[in-house]
Motif scaffolding. Structure first.
Motif, PDB file in Angstrom:
ATOM      1  N   LYS A  83       1.692   9.275  -6.410  1.00 13.54           N
ATOM      2  CA  LYS A  83       2.176  10.650  -6.342  1.00 13.54           C
ATOM      3  C   LYS A  83       3.017  11.006  -7.565  1.00 13.54           C
ATOM      4  CE  LYS A  83       2.288  11.285  -1.303  1.00 13.54           C
ATOM      5  NZ  LYS A  83       3.148  11.512  -0.116  1.00 13.54           N
ATOM      6  N   LYS A  84       3.675   9.998  -8.128  1.00 18.99           N
ATOM      7  CA  LYS A  84       4.585  10.242  -9.246  1.00 18.99           C
ATOM      8  C   LYS A  84       3.893  10.164 -10.601  1.00 18.99           C
ATOM      9  CE  LYS A  84       8.602   8.466  -9.337  1.00 18.99           C
ATOM     10  NZ  LYS A  84       9.700   7.473  -9.426  1.00 18.99           N
ATOM     11  N   SER A  85       2.630   9.760 -10.629  1.00 18.82           N
ATOM     12  CA  SER A  85       1.955   9.562 -11.909  1.00 18.82           C
ATOM     13  C   SER A  85       0.663  10.367 -11.971  1.00 18.82           C
ATOM     14  CB  SER A  85       1.650   8.074 -12.111  1.00 18.82           C
ATOM     15  OG  SER A  85       0.777   7.618 -11.089  1.00 18.82           O
ATOM     16  N   ILE A  86       0.114  10.435 -13.162  1.00 12.73           N
ATOM     17  CA  ILE A  86      -1.177  11.095 -13.376  1.00 12.73           C
ATOM     18  C   ILE A  86      -2.252  10.011 -13.374  1.00 12.73           C
ATOM     19  CG2 ILE A  86      -2.570  12.482 -14.932  1.00 12.73           C
ATOM     20  CD1 ILE A  86       0.012  13.686 -16.030  1.00 12.73           C
ATOM     21  N   ASP A  87      -3.079  10.019 -12.366  1.00 13.62           N
ATOM     22  CA  ASP A  87      -4.118   9.006 -12.230  1.00 13.62           C
ATOM     23  C   ASP A  87      -5.311   9.386 -13.099  1.00 13.62           C
ATOM     24  OD1 ASP A  87      -5.843   7.024 -11.488  1.00 13.62           O
ATOM     25  OD2 ASP A  87      -5.652   7.344  -9.329  1.00 13.62           O
ATOM     26  N   PRO A  88      -5.684   8.534 -14.072  1.00 16.77           N
ATOM     27  CA  PRO A  88      -6.828   8.861 -14.937  1.00 16.77           C
ATOM     28  C   PRO A  88      -8.171   8.790 -14.210  1.00 16.77           C
ATOM     29  CG  PRO A  88      -6.066   6.643 -15.370  1.00 16.77           C
ATOM     30  CD  PRO A  88      -5.066   7.263 -14.439  1.00 16.77           C
ATOM     31  N   VAL A  89      -8.167   8.181 -13.028  1.00 18.02           N
ATOM     32  CA  VAL A  89      -9.399   8.028 -12.248  1.00 18.02           C
ATOM     33  C   VAL A  89      -9.428   9.097 -11.167  1.00 18.02           C
ATOM     34  CG1 VAL A  89     -10.739   6.491 -10.756  1.00 18.02           C
ATOM     35  CG2 VAL A  89      -9.417   5.551 -12.668  1.00 18.02           C
ATOM     36  N   LYS A  90     -10.542   9.816 -11.031  1.00 19.16           N
ATOM     37  CA  LYS A  90     -10.616  10.866 -10.025  1.00 19.16           C
ATOM     38  C   LYS A  90     -10.544  10.286  -8.614  1.00 19.16           C
ATOM     39  CE  LYS A  90     -15.693  11.314 -10.000  1.00 19.16           C
ATOM     40  NZ  LYS A  90     -16.808  12.260 -10.216  1.00 19.16           N
ATOM     41  N   GLU A  91     -10.104  11.118  -7.682  1.00 17.87           N
ATOM     42  CA  GLU A  91      -9.730  10.636  -6.351  1.00 17.87           C
ATOM     43  C   GLU A  91     -10.864   9.923  -5.613  1.00 17.87           C
ATOM     44  OE1 GLU A  91      -7.515  12.252  -2.292  1.00 17.87           O
ATOM     45  OE2 GLU A  91      -7.881  13.588  -3.987  1.00 17.87           O
ATOM     46  N   THR A  92     -12.069  10.488  -5.632  1.00 19.66           N
ATOM     47  CA  THR A  92     -13.175   9.866  -4.898  1.00 19.66           C
ATOM     48  C   THR A  92     -13.489   8.471  -5.462  1.00 19.66           C
ATOM     49  OG1 THR A  92     -14.727  11.056  -6.335  1.00 19.66           O
ATOM     50  CG2 THR A  92     -14.250  12.021  -4.166  1.00 19.66           C
ATOM     51  N   ASN A  93     -13.489   8.347  -6.775  1.00 19.97           N
ATOM     52  CA  ASN A  93     -13.733   7.045  -7.388  1.00 19.97           C
ATOM     53  C   ASN A  93     -12.607   6.073  -7.073  1.00 19.97           C
ATOM     54  OD1 ASN A  93     -16.064   8.059  -8.442  1.00 19.97           O
ATOM     55  ND2 ASN A  93     -15.463   7.898 -10.586  1.00 19.97           N
ATOM     56  N   ARG A  94     -11.373   6.572  -7.042  1.00 20.88           N
ATOM     57  CA  ARG A  94     -10.226   5.710  -6.736  1.00 20.88           C
ATOM     58  C   ARG A  94     -10.358   5.133  -5.329  1.00 20.88           C
ATOM     59  NH1 ARG A  94      -6.766   2.715  -9.331  1.00 20.88           N
ATOM     60  NH2 ARG A  94      -6.248   4.403 -10.779  1.00 20.88           N
ATOM     61  N   ILE A  95     -10.805   5.938  -4.395  1.00 16.50           N
ATOM     62  CA  ILE A  95     -10.979   5.456  -3.021  1.00 16.50           C
ATOM     63  C   ILE A  95     -11.996   4.320  -2.973  1.00 16.50           C
ATOM     64  CG2 ILE A  95     -11.827   6.069  -0.720  1.00 16.50           C
ATOM     65  CD1 ILE A  95     -10.647   8.874  -1.195  1.00 16.50           C
ATOM     66  N   PHE A 122       0.829  -1.206   0.000  1.00 11.31           N
ATOM     67  CA  PHE A 122       0.000   0.000   0.000  1.00 11.31           C
ATOM     68  C   PHE A 122       0.861   1.253   0.000  1.00 11.31           C
ATOM     69  CE2 PHE A 122      -2.749   3.197   2.162  1.00 11.31           C
ATOM     70  CZ  PHE A 122      -3.742   3.247   1.192  1.00 11.31           C
ATOM     71  N   ARG A 123       1.957   1.245   0.764  1.00 10.64           N
ATOM     72  CA  ARG A 123       2.851   2.403   0.774  1.00 10.64           C
ATOM     73  C   ARG A 123       3.498   2.604  -0.601  1.00 10.64           C
ATOM     74  NH1 ARG A 123       1.988   6.161   4.001  1.00 10.64           N
ATOM     75  NH2 ARG A 123       4.076   6.912   3.461  1.00 10.64           N
ATOM     76  N   TYR A 124       3.813   1.513  -1.270  1.00 14.94           N
ATOM     77  CA  TYR A 124       4.404   1.601  -2.604  1.00 14.94           C
ATOM     78  C   TYR A 124       3.380   2.151  -3.599  1.00 14.94           C
ATOM     79  CZ  TYR A 124       7.172   0.163  -6.680  1.00 14.94           C
ATOM     80  OH  TYR A 124       7.902   0.152  -7.837  1.00 14.94           O
ATOM     81  N   TYR A 125       2.128   1.748  -3.448  1.00 13.95           N
ATOM     82  CA  TYR A 125       1.060   2.272  -4.293  1.00 13.95           C
ATOM     83  C   TYR A 125       0.938   3.793  -4.122  1.00 13.95           C
ATOM     84  CZ  TYR A 125      -3.654   3.906  -5.258  1.00 13.95           C
ATOM     85  OH  TYR A 125      -4.722   4.655  -5.674  1.00 13.95           O
ATOM     86  N   LEU A 126       0.931   4.261  -2.875  1.00 14.86           N
ATOM     87  CA  LEU A 126       0.824   5.696  -2.622  1.00 14.86           C
ATOM     88  C   LEU A 126       2.003   6.448  -3.236  1.00 14.86           C
ATOM     89  CD1 LEU A 126      -0.348   5.735   1.125  1.00 14.86           C
ATOM     90  CD2 LEU A 126      -1.746   6.125  -0.925  1.00 14.86           C
ATOM     91  N   TYR A 127       3.194   5.860  -3.162  1.00 15.33           N
ATOM     92  CA  TYR A 127       4.392   6.463  -3.740  1.00 15.33           C
ATOM     93  C   TYR A 127       4.259   6.588  -5.260  1.00 15.33           C
ATOM     94  CZ  TYR A 127       9.164   6.624  -5.580  1.00 15.33           C
ATOM     95  OH  TYR A 127      10.295   6.941  -6.285  1.00 15.33           O
ATOM     96  N   LEU A 128       3.806   5.509  -5.900  1.00 17.02           N
ATOM     97  CA  LEU A 128       3.655   5.535  -7.360  1.00 17.02           C
ATOM     98  C   LEU A 128       2.553   6.488  -7.793  1.00 17.02           C
ATOM     99  CD1 LEU A 128       4.001   1.732  -8.269  1.00 17.02           C
ATOM    100  CD2 LEU A 128       5.715   3.542  -8.504  1.00 17.02           C
TER     101      LEU A 128
END
Length: 246
Positions: free
Chosen positions: A31-43, A23-29
């Motif tokens: 931050k470094k990338s542009i997530d095509p999915v908006k934050e609320t949906n990602r959660i 999970f920590r590695y996911y959070l790190y990645l």
């Protein structure tokens, strides 16, 4: 042959370490990338994936030995559903994510950000399995090969978790190289990981003494076949994975 006997709780320690590190590695990645999915949906997708993975791993784990169904007392049911499997977790998590996305109306592919954290978490978790393979039913059948491990029952067995650690490490490296060299369509990396893992587990299961159904496959092998059918497009139209050369 090496003899290996460690406390059962060691597996739990590695499971927790795998989840936290992944999970920590996911959070790190992220931050470094542009997530095509908006934050609320990602959660919500993460919540769905976690719930689906937990449920899928338990259900498929229970079906690995369906003999408990002949005597479905509470004790047998508890023992059966205490077993869990990665294939069930991946299968259940994927289906739960797709259902969550339908509910949210989310059309974008969401799996690529999970690929390397999942692989890293699985590697760490399988170290725990390697140390306690007989107790968590991940040890293989007997072998005379020099790297066979005696987990305390006097039998030299195939160290299936070790084989999987090697496979996962190679997959991590290969997918990283593919991701660096090519511009992949969104979601392609996750599909490649799932297909590779299902193929590996299908053949690796032949080294386990599992219950076989009338169609001569184990529960995990059957799930792998269904998973490969789900991702059949990877074989039928592999070009959809690739947009262009980087």
């Amino acid at each position: 042959m090496m003899r290996l006997v460690v406390p059962v709780y060691v597996h739990t320690i590695f499971e927790v370490a795998a989840f936290v590190t992944g999970f920590r590695y996911y959070l790190y990645l992220r931050k470094k990338s542009i997530d095509p999915v908006k934050e609320t949906n990602r959660i919500w997708i993460i919540v769905g994936a976690t719930a689906g993975a937990l449920l899928g791993s338990r259900i498929l784990g229970a079906l690995e030995d369906p003999s408990w169904m002949a005597h479905p007392g509470w004790k047998n049911i508890f023992i059966a559903f205490n077993n869990k499997t990665i294939v069930g977790g991946l299968f259940g998590g994927t289906l739960a994510v797709e259902l969550t996305k339908i509910i949210l109306g989310e059309k974008k592919r969401s799996g690529d950000l999970f690929v390397f954290p999942i692989l890293l978490a699985l590697i760490i978790g399988r170290i725990g399995c390697l140390l306690t393979a007989l107790n968590d039913h991940t040890a293989g059948i007997s072998t005379t090969l020099p790297w066979g491990i005696d987990y305390g029952d006097g039998i030299s067995r195939h160290p299936l978790p070790f084989y999987e650690i090697i496979f996962l490490s190679v997959t991590f490296f290969v997918l990283r190289k593919i991701n660096e060299k090519y511009t992949l369509a969104n979601g392609s990396l996750f599909q490649l990981m799932m297909v590779a893992y299902f193929i590996f587990r299908f053949f690796n299961e032949y080294l386990k003494d599992d219950h076989l159904y009338p169609w001569k496959l184990s529960t995990i092998q059957t799930a792998c076949v269904l998973g490969l059918l789900y991702y059949a497009k990877v074989f039928i139209r592999p070009g959809h994975l690739l947009k262009q050369y980087a």
